[in-house]
Design a protein around this motif. Structure first.
Motif, PDB file in Angstrom:
ATOM      1  N   HIS A 253     -35.292  96.606 -15.706  1.00 34.70           N
ATOM      2  CA  HIS A 253     -36.184  97.779 -15.590  1.00 34.70           C
ATOM      3  C   HIS A 253     -35.539  98.933 -14.809  1.00 34.70           C
ATOM      4  CE1 HIS A 253     -39.505  95.429 -17.266  1.00 34.70           C
ATOM      5  NE2 HIS A 253     -39.149  94.455 -16.445  1.00 34.70           N
ATOM      6  N   HIS A 254     -34.327  99.293 -15.191  1.00 38.81           N
ATOM      7  CA  HIS A 254     -33.690 100.438 -14.540  1.00 38.81           C
ATOM      8  C   HIS A 254     -34.514 101.696 -14.807  1.00 38.81           C
ATOM      9  CE1 HIS A 254     -30.765 103.661 -13.764  1.00 38.81           C
ATOM     10  NE2 HIS A 254     -30.177 102.793 -12.959  1.00 38.81           N
ATOM     11  N   PRO A 255     -34.681 102.575 -13.809  1.00 34.89           N
ATOM     12  CA  PRO A 255     -35.562 103.740 -13.976  1.00 34.89           C
ATOM     13  C   PRO A 255     -35.205 104.635 -15.159  1.00 34.89           C
ATOM     14  CG  PRO A 255     -34.982 103.457 -11.669  1.00 34.89           C
ATOM     15  CD  PRO A 255     -34.164 102.464 -12.429  1.00 34.89           C
ATOM     16  N   VAL A 256     -33.920 104.865 -15.427  1.00 36.06           N
ATOM     17  CA  VAL A 256     -33.539 105.709 -16.564  1.00 36.06           C
ATOM     18  C   VAL A 256     -33.940 105.035 -17.875  1.00 36.06           C
ATOM     19  CG1 VAL A 256     -31.593 106.723 -17.824  1.00 36.06           C
ATOM     20  CG2 VAL A 256     -31.678 106.857 -15.327  1.00 36.06           C
ATOM     21  N   GLN A 257     -33.700 103.730 -17.963  1.00 35.92           N
ATOM     22  CA  GLN A 257     -34.092 102.994 -19.167  1.00 35.92           C
ATOM     23  C   GLN A 257     -35.604 103.028 -19.357  1.00 35.92           C
ATOM     24  OE1 GLN A 257     -32.520 101.810 -21.612  1.00 35.92           O
ATOM     25  NE2 GLN A 257     -33.268  99.850 -22.357  1.00 35.92           N
ATOM     26  N   GLU A 258     -36.342 102.849 -18.288  1.00 36.37           N
ATOM     27  CA  GLU A 258     -37.797 102.837 -18.386  1.00 36.37           C
ATOM     28  C   GLU A 258     -38.332 104.201 -18.811  1.00 36.37           C
ATOM     29  OE1 GLU A 258     -39.856  99.895 -17.899  1.00 36.37           O
ATOM     30  OE2 GLU A 258     -37.789  99.323 -18.370  1.00 36.37           O
ATOM     31  N   GLU A 259     -37.728 105.277 -18.306  1.00 35.89           N
ATOM     32  CA  GLU A 259     -38.174 106.615 -18.722  1.00 35.89           C
ATOM     33  C   GLU A 259     -37.899 106.846 -20.203  1.00 35.89           C
ATOM     34  OE1 GLU A 259     -37.677 111.373 -17.693  1.00 35.89           O
ATOM     35  OE2 GLU A 259     -36.808 109.886 -16.348  1.00 35.89           O
ATOM     36  N   PHE A 260     -36.723 106.415 -20.658  1.00 35.47           N
ATOM     37  CA  PHE A 260     -36.422 106.581 -22.082  1.00 35.47           C
ATOM     38  C   PHE A 260     -37.434 105.832 -22.941  1.00 35.47           C
ATOM     39  CE2 PHE A 260     -34.620 105.457 -26.133  1.00 35.47           C
ATOM     40  CZ  PHE A 260     -33.950 106.602 -26.527  1.00 35.47           C
ATOM     41  N   LEU A 261     -37.713 104.590 -22.584  1.00 33.21           N
ATOM     42  CA  LEU A 261     -38.644 103.790 -23.384  1.00 33.21           C
ATOM     43  C   LEU A 261     -40.043 104.392 -23.373  1.00 33.21           C
ATOM     44  CD1 LEU A 261     -37.492 100.184 -22.381  1.00 33.21           C
ATOM     45  CD2 LEU A 261     -36.911 101.470 -24.445  1.00 33.21           C
ATOM     46  N   SER A 262     -40.457 104.927 -22.233  1.00 32.03           N
ATOM     47  CA  SER A 262     -41.772 105.561 -22.142  1.00 32.03           C
ATOM     48  C   SER A 262     -41.848 106.792 -23.045  1.00 32.03           C
ATOM     49  CB  SER A 262     -42.067 105.945 -20.690  1.00 32.03           C
ATOM     50  OG  SER A 262     -43.276 106.658 -20.589  1.00 32.03           O
ATOM     51  N   ARG A 263     -40.801 107.614 -23.021  1.00 31.38           N
ATOM     52  CA  ARG A 263     -40.784 108.812 -23.860  1.00 31.38           C
ATOM     53  C   ARG A 263     -40.697 108.435 -25.341  1.00 31.38           C
ATOM     54  NH1 ARG A 263     -39.267 113.544 -21.610  1.00 31.38           N
ATOM     55  NH2 ARG A 263     -40.103 114.405 -23.555  1.00 31.38           N
ATOM     56  N   PHE A 264     -39.984 107.361 -25.643  1.00 32.70           N
ATOM     57  CA  PHE A 264     -39.917 106.877 -27.024  1.00 32.70           C
ATOM     58  C   PHE A 264     -41.315 106.520 -27.537  1.00 32.70           C
ATOM     59  CE2 PHE A 264     -39.913 103.147 -29.808  1.00 32.70           C
ATOM     60  CZ  PHE A 264     -39.199 103.622 -30.903  1.00 32.70           C
ATOM     61  N   GLU A 265     -42.060 105.796 -26.716  1.00 37.06           N
ATOM     62  CA  GLU A 265     -43.417 105.423 -27.125  1.00 37.06           C
ATOM     63  C   GLU A 265     -44.268 106.656 -27.410  1.00 37.06           C
ATOM     64  OE1 GLU A 265     -44.375 101.133 -25.102  1.00 37.06           O
ATOM     65  OE2 GLU A 265     -44.545 102.893 -23.800  1.00 37.06           O
ATOM     66  N   GLN A 266     -44.120 107.699 -26.589  1.00 38.16           N
ATOM     67  CA  GLN A 266     -44.904 108.923 -26.791  1.00 38.16           C
ATOM     68  C   GLN A 266     -44.483 109.666 -28.052  1.00 38.16           C
ATOM     69  OE1 GLN A 266     -44.218 111.173 -23.226  1.00 38.16           O
ATOM     70  NE2 GLN A 266     -45.122 109.631 -21.878  1.00 38.16           N
ATOM     71  N   LEU A 267     -43.177 109.832 -28.247  1.00 39.86           N
ATOM     72  CA  LEU A 267     -42.676 110.668 -29.339  1.00 39.86           C
ATOM     73  C   LEU A 267     -42.720 109.964 -30.682  1.00 39.86           C
ATOM     74  CD1 LEU A 267     -39.624 112.206 -27.463  1.00 39.86           C
ATOM     75  CD2 LEU A 267     -41.619 113.468 -28.279  1.00 39.86           C
ATOM     76  N   TRP A 268     -42.506 108.649 -30.702  1.00 39.58           N
ATOM     77  CA  TRP A 268     -42.500 107.919 -31.961  1.00 39.58           C
ATOM     78  C   TRP A 268     -43.846 107.240 -32.235  1.00 39.58           C
ATOM     79  CZ3 TRP A 268     -37.934 109.392 -30.067  1.00 39.58           C
ATOM     80  CH2 TRP A 268     -36.888 109.673 -30.945  1.00 39.58           C
ATOM     81  N   GLY A 269     -44.709 107.156 -31.231  1.00 43.32           N
ATOM     82  CA  GLY A 269     -46.003 106.517 -31.420  1.00 43.32           C
ATOM     83  C   GLY A 269     -45.890 105.028 -31.677  1.00 43.32           C
TER      84      GLY A 269
END
Length: 450
Positions: A253-269
């Protein structure tokens, strides 16, 4: 009344005016890196770049870690540059991975223009970026426009060999080459992926895994292959490899990885299942494999060596492995590997490079966001953790404690169906011409705003 500007003059002053011909010149130099004792072309590339900079009054210094292994350092700070500000480092590497000509549709060192692309080894990794930087700097010189702050430019040798004879050597032997630098921009990042809604997202490296390439060797008793041998080195090595390969590395759960995954969920639904991460990220295409590899440490066996005759049990067997660790988890990974290997296994380091990470904020990041917004309105920028490595490993943390925040942004606005990841180190490597031009314009904005 102002006179109209001739279109040819305007084109000559454009940041992208020379990006294609410069990239062609660079690609046509075979700078393949086969290993420490078999690399070529790095000095020739450095001399070409030095000549392009000399034409606009920029002096370069070339360092050699070994004969033929050339690293170039230059500074561009013309009149009007704010010398009170720290320097921004733009860097790249001259070497490329080898290319087997018989596998390619064209000569891999031709720089051929075909189907709207520039083809050749290094077009993406990373002579295209070098051409973007050089084209933008030379155009700003012709326009009489200085950068916002001093620009350090470094062309490293040996990146494709993990940087031992390039960035790592320069950081250890000539740390003064980085004096005054606080931020750096290079590979791997800045390329676009297209969301389901048609919006482009540019992934920019804010962290990268560290690496430990190592050899593990098992020893035992020689014997005849027809007889049982409980002290068989090959068996002992195979069992150790099985335990290491089968280990389920935990999600860190590295912070950069977690931010990317969170933004992916938002942008790709799409919801992310951390237990089936690569499948969850399938909409990213080939990029899904790179991103999925960044939630945990990874260890991959790549080379095996044992024996010399089928009916002879050898006294030793060895394997070489590529281990990559999440920032902050190096020792934990090494201890786990050695514990899984068990007794009777010896370890030897082939190459060790630290991880790198930087806060996703500051003048360089602001300039990247602003430049991409100007050239691609509506685009979004996503920080990501790179599973591979860059030259940043050699100097992000210098011996005197100086810290440089390193980012990966080679600006590439790619068509949705362009398989960037597969072409990176792949056969028929190529880059769209309009993508090269786009990148040069983005770099120009960064020079203005960073």
């Amino acid at each position: 009344m102002d006179q109209p500007i001739d279109s040819e003059v305007r084109a000559a002053d454009s940041p992208d005016a020379e990006v294609v011909p410069i990239c062609q010149e660079l690609v046509r130099i075979d700078s393949s890196n086969y290993g420490p004792s078999d690399a070529r072309g790095e000095t020739e590339v450095a001399r070409l770049v030095a000549g392009l900079l000399s034409e606009i009054g920029v002096r370069s210094r070339i360092y050699e870690s070994e004969p033929g292994r050339a690293t170039l350092v230059a500074e561009w700070a013309p009149e009007g540059t704010d010398m009170s500000r720290p320097a921004l480092l733009l860097h790249g590497h001259s070497d490329v991975v080898p290319a087997v000509a018989d596998d390619w549709s064209i000569d891999p060192f031709s720089g051929e223009l075909r189907d709207g692309c520039l083809w050749g080894r290094g077009a993406l990794d990373m002579k295209g970026y070098l051409a973007m930087v050089l084209s933008a700097i030379r155009a700003r010189h012709r326009r009489g426009q200085p950068p916002s702050r001093p620009i350090r430019f470094i062309l490293f040798a040996d990146e494709e060999g993990s940087g031992t004879l390039g960035s790592t050597w320069l950081g250890a032997h000539h740390p003064e080459a980085f004096d005054g630098v606080t931020e750096a921009i290079s590979e791997v990042g800045g390329f676009s992926v297209t969301t389901p809604g048609g919006q482009r997202a540019y992934v920019v490296q804010a962290a990268e895994k560290g690496l430990w390439w190592f050899r593990m060797t098992a020893t035992g008793s020689a014997g005849h292959g027809s007889m049982r041998n409980r002290d068989n080195a090959v068996s002992r090595l195979a069992e150790a490899l099985g335990r290491i390969s089968g280990y389920a590395w935990p999600d860190l759960h590295h912070p950069v990885q977690e931010e990317f995954l969170s933004r992916f969920e938002q942008l790709w639904g799409i919801g992310v299942d951390h237990d089936r991460l690569e499948e969850s990220l399938a909409a990213l295409g080939p990029l899904s494999r790179m991103v999925a590899a960044c939630s945990a440490n990874t260890v991959t066996p790549t080379v095996l060596s044992a024996g010399y005759k089928v009916n002879v049990i050898p006294t030793s067997a060895s394997a070489e492995l590529d281990a990559r660790f999440i920032p902050g988890h190096e020792q934990e990974m090494i201890d786990t590997i050695k514990g899984l290997a068990g007794p009777g296994i010896e370890f030897e380091t082939i190459s060790h490079k630290p991880s790198a990470e930087a806060p996703f904020e500051g003048p360089a990041v602001d300039a990247i966001r602003s430049a991409l917004a100007v050239e691609d309105p509506g685009a979004v920028v996503l920080p990501y953790l790179n599973s591979a490595g860059t030259d940043a490993k050699g100097f992000a943390r210098l011996p005197d404690g100086w810290v440089i925040n390193c980012y990966g942004c080679t600006p590439l606005r790619l068509p949705p169906d362009f398989d960037f990841i597969s072409l990176f180190h792949g056969v028929d490597e190529r880059v769209p011409l309009d993508t090269l031009a786009f990148g040069a314009r983005v770099v120009d904005h960064i020079l203005q705003e960073a």
